[in-house]
Design an enzyme around this catalytic site. Structure first.
Site, PDB file in Angstrom:
ATOM      1  N   GLU A  94       0.823  -1.202   0.000  1.00 12.44           N
ATOM      2  CA  GLU A  94       0.000   0.000   0.000  1.00 12.44           C
ATOM      3  C   GLU A  94       0.860   1.257   0.000  1.00 12.44           C
ATOM      4  O   GLU A  94       2.019   1.249   0.431  1.00 12.44           O
ATOM      5  CB  GLU A  94      -0.886   0.020   1.233  1.00 12.44           C
ATOM      6  CG  GLU A  94      -0.041   0.117   2.476  1.00 12.44           C
ATOM      7  CD  GLU A  94      -0.819   0.015   3.764  1.00 12.44           C
ATOM      8  OE1 GLU A  94      -2.051  -0.047   3.710  1.00 12.44           O
ATOM      9  OE2 GLU A  94      -0.169   0.019   4.819  1.00 12.44           O
ATOM     10  N   CYS A 107       3.486   8.221   1.638  1.00 12.06           N
ATOM     11  CA  CYS A 107       4.034   7.169   2.493  1.00 12.06           C
ATOM     12  C   CYS A 107       4.206   5.916   1.638  1.00 12.06           C
ATOM     13  O   CYS A 107       3.230   5.396   1.101  1.00 12.06           O
ATOM     14  CB  CYS A 107       3.060   6.937   3.645  1.00 12.06           C
ATOM     15  SG  CYS A 107       3.494   5.561   4.709  1.00 12.06           S
ATOM     16  N   CYS A 114       6.801  -8.072   6.517  1.00 12.16           N
ATOM     17  CA  CYS A 114       7.983  -7.580   7.243  1.00 12.16           C
ATOM     18  C   CYS A 114       8.440  -8.661   8.196  1.00 12.16           C
ATOM     19  O   CYS A 114       7.620  -9.345   8.814  1.00 12.16           O
ATOM     20  CB  CYS A 114       7.648  -6.310   8.023  1.00 12.16           C
ATOM     21  SG  CYS A 114       9.056  -5.640   8.946  1.00 12.16           S
ATOM     22  N   CYS A 118       6.827  -6.813  14.837  1.00 11.42           N
ATOM     23  CA  CYS A 118       6.466  -6.054  16.036  1.00 11.42           C
ATOM     24  C   CYS A 118       5.058  -6.461  16.487  1.00 11.42           C
ATOM     25  O   CYS A 118       4.195  -6.727  15.657  1.00 11.42           O
ATOM     26  CB  CYS A 118       6.497  -4.555  15.741  1.00 11.42           C
ATOM     27  SG  CYS A 118       8.131  -3.988  15.248  1.00 11.42           S
ATOM     28  N   CYS A 121       1.885  -4.520  15.103  1.00 10.64           N
ATOM     29  CA  CYS A 121       1.870  -4.158  13.682  1.00 10.64           C
ATOM     30  C   CYS A 121       1.256  -5.281  12.844  1.00 10.64           C
ATOM     31  O   CYS A 121       1.728  -6.420  12.883  1.00 10.64           O
ATOM     32  CB  CYS A 121       3.292  -3.876  13.211  1.00 10.64           C
ATOM     33  SG  CYS A 121       3.393  -3.538  11.450  1.00 10.64           S
ATOM     34  N   CYS A 346      -0.684   2.086   8.330  1.00  8.77           N
ATOM     35  CA  CYS A 346       0.180   0.961   8.650  1.00  8.77           C
ATOM     36  C   CYS A 346      -0.293  -0.444   8.323  1.00  8.77           C
ATOM     37  O   CYS A 346      -0.606  -1.231   9.204  1.00  8.77           O
ATOM     38  CB  CYS A 346       0.500   0.969  10.143  1.00  8.77           C
ATOM     39  SG  CYS A 346       0.928   2.563  10.730  1.00  8.77           S
TER      40      CYS A 346
HETATM   41  N1  SAH Z   1       9.391  -0.685   9.561  1.00  7.74           N
HETATM   42  C1  SAH Z   1       9.561   0.701   9.773  1.00  7.74           C
HETATM   43  C2  SAH Z   1       8.673   1.564   8.920  1.00  7.74           C
HETATM   44  C3  SAH Z   1       7.264   1.109   8.684  1.00  7.74           C
HETATM   45  S1  SAH Z   1       6.206   1.098  10.076  1.00  7.74           S
HETATM   46  C4  SAH Z   1       9.377   1.031  11.236  1.00  7.74           C
HETATM   47  O1  SAH Z   1       8.920   0.187  11.997  1.00  7.74           O
HETATM   48  O2  SAH Z   1       9.726   2.146  11.607  1.00  7.74           O
HETATM   49  C5  SAH Z   1       5.832   2.836  10.237  1.00  7.74           C
HETATM   50  C6  SAH Z   1       5.353   3.229  11.633  1.00  7.74           C
HETATM   51  O3  SAH Z   1       4.040   2.703  11.885  1.00  7.74           O
HETATM   52  C7  SAH Z   1       6.237   2.708  12.738  1.00  7.74           C
HETATM   53  O4  SAH Z   1       6.555   3.697  13.668  1.00  7.74           O
HETATM   54  C8  SAH Z   1       5.364   1.642  13.343  1.00  7.74           C
HETATM   55  O5  SAH Z   1       5.736   1.396  14.643  1.00  7.74           O
HETATM   56  C9  SAH Z   1       3.988   2.204  13.210  1.00  7.74           C
HETATM   57  N2  SAH Z   1       2.928   1.206  13.377  1.00  7.74           N
HETATM   58  C10 SAH Z   1       2.936  -0.087  13.013  1.00  7.74           C
HETATM   59  N3  SAH Z   1       1.761  -0.687  13.343  1.00  7.74           N
HETATM   60  C11 SAH Z   1       0.987   0.241  13.905  1.00  7.74           C
HETATM   61  C12 SAH Z   1      -0.334   0.239  14.447  1.00  7.74           C
HETATM   62  N4  SAH Z   1      -1.090  -0.867  14.462  1.00  7.74           N
HETATM   63  N5  SAH Z   1      -0.822   1.399  14.949  1.00  7.74           N
HETATM   64  C13 SAH Z   1      -0.068   2.527  14.922  1.00  7.74           C
HETATM   65  N6  SAH Z   1       1.192   2.589  14.427  1.00  7.74           N
HETATM   66  C14 SAH Z   1       1.719   1.465  13.940  1.00  7.74           C
HETATM   67 FE1  SF4 Z   2       8.021  -4.202  10.408  1.00  2.00          FE
HETATM   68 FE2  SF4 Z   2       5.724  -3.280  11.305  1.00  2.00          FE
HETATM   69 FE3  SF4 Z   2       7.766  -3.515  12.972  1.00  2.00          FE
HETATM   70 FE4  SF4 Z   2       7.825  -1.603  11.064  1.00  2.00          FE
HETATM   71  S1  SF4 Z   2       6.389  -1.739  12.793  1.00  2.00           S
HETATM   72  S2  SF4 Z   2       9.469  -3.039  11.628  1.00  2.00           S
HETATM   73  S3  SF4 Z   2       6.715  -2.671   9.417  1.00  2.00           S
HETATM   74  S4  SF4 Z   2       6.718  -5.211  11.925  1.00  2.00           S
END
Ligand code: SAH
Ligand code: SF4
Length: 379
Positions: A94, A107, A114, A118, A121, A346
């Protein structure tokens, strides 16, 4: 998909020059080509009138401009626009455009899925599928520029600055796809392509320390670090990559990055999770952690999804947390949620597509792309 081998969208100045030389052309031809491709958004080689016929012949035979297939293109009530692209083999990514009064931010995604996984996420929950190549990263910008009318504004000259900023905050961990991210950055910054300033291009990382050092040397752009926790015990759990690169190493890498950064601060992102990382005690630990490091904080309201088992923080908790940072002199913002009715945050939409696609595969049913819950509800 076009089967001609060389996708020009992913070639930076050095790559285009090498291609031109390999066809016996002068290096300045590569600059002309770059302008046609990225400043004017032209994909048809026959329209590139100032290129020598022989050069156009090579391009017709051996090169292409490979775009991504749009699965969905949806504009939210607040103007946020989100594209879902099919990148083959059941994978979708996306791209989101966020218009604001003084800027327009795109974005972009760097991976399908990934590997960092996390806890909060939904992209991470899908697992890792594959890296995007530089052409697929730049295609998101090229196609968004087209869709937003940037190339029509002035026939022949640079694209209209409808997209003034790019953030690498879509799906994927850019610093685990370093080579493609680096080429894409170089194209974005190139004056003959998009000409974006280093300050207006931001790479967001969960903390891949060695690659933060590489980026600092190769192409220092603005850096956002996804912190999310002020101590290793909690961060190990929320951002598993922390077990490999713990906070002390991450903070040291931030200090090193600042020496080359286009801005004199690091942005920390911190997703606010109820009862997990959002108490005043956590805020005080954050202060101790970043003492002496010029930084800003961006507190992100958690975008919940069922499998996470996590809940978003209350507005009161977010406010109290922000106040502790502000009182210590740290610029702190709470990210506005944009495009909520289309799940623009995200990985949500692509996450649903993935889950259902895989489900369909397992059950032997044909692949279908489903809308997200919230996109359906918004109708
Ligand atoms: N992988 C990179 C960039 C993509 S994620 C990173 O983690 O920085 C971009 C941002 O979205 C990150 O700060 C991540 O922590 C946040 N993010 C991921 N899942 C989310 C969610 N469910 N709600 C809010 N922010 C989220
Ligand atoms: Fe990967 Fe999501 Fe963690 Fe960013 S926040 S590093 S996209 S798992």
């Amino acid at each position: 998909m076009d089967s001609r081998p060389l996708n020009l969208l992913g070639l930076d100045a050095a790559g285009l020059k090498a291609a031109a030389l390999s066809w016996g052309e002068k290096p300045f031809r590569a600059t002309q080509l770059m302008r046609w491709l990225h400043q004017r958004g032209v994909a048809d080689f026959s329209a590139m009138t100032d290129l020598a016929k022989s050069f156009r012949g090579h391009l017709e035979a051996q090169a292409c401009v490979r775009t991504l297939e749009v699965v969905r293109d949806h504009t939210s009530s607040d103007g946020t626009r989100k594209w879902l692209f099919d990148v083959g083999a059941g994978d979708a990514i996306e791209t989101v455009f966020i218009p604001e009064t003084d800027r327009g931010t795109l974005c972009v995604s760097t991976q399908a899925g990934c590997a960092v996984n996390c806890r909060f996420c939904s992209t991470g929950k899908q697992g890792f599928s594959r890296n995007l190549d530089a052409g697929e990263i730049i295609a998101q910008l090229w196609q968004a520029n087209h869709a937003l009318g940037a190339y029509q504004a002035d026939a022949g000259l640079k694209p209209d600055r409808v997209i003034s900023n790019v953030v690498f905050m879509g799906m994927g961990e850019p610093l685990q796809n370093y080579a493609a991210t680096l080429s894409a950055l170089r194209i974005m910054l190139d004056d003959h392509a998009y000409g974006l300033s280093r300050r207006r291009v931001t790479v967001s990382t969960s903390g891949v320390v060695p690659m933060m050092d590489r980026l600092r040397e190769d192409c220092p752009v603005s850096l956002a670090v996804s912190l999310h926790a002020p101590n290793d015990r909690l961060r190990d759990d929320l951002v598993p990559l922390n077990r490999k690169y713990p906070l002390a190493e991450l903070m040291a890498a931030c200090h090193r990055y600042l020496a080359h950064a286009p801005r004199d601060f690091i942005t920390f992102e911190y997703v606010m999770l109820d009862g997990v990382n959002d108490t005043p005690e956590h805020a005080r630990q954050v202060l101790a952690l970043v003492r002496g490091l010029p930084c800003k904080f961006n507190l992100i309201p958690f975008n919940p999804f069922p499998e996470s088992g996590l809940i978003k923080s209350s507005p009161a908790a977010v406010k109290a947390f922000a106040q502790i940072l502000l009182d210590a002199g740290i610029v702190t913002t709470v990210r506005k949620t944009r495009g909520e009715d289309i799940d623009a945050a995200c990985g949500q939409l692509a996450g649903e597509v993935q889950d259902r696609t895989r489900l369909a595969e397992r059950s032997g049913r044909p692949k279908t792309i489903m809308l997200t819950r919230s996109a359906q509800e918004a109708r």
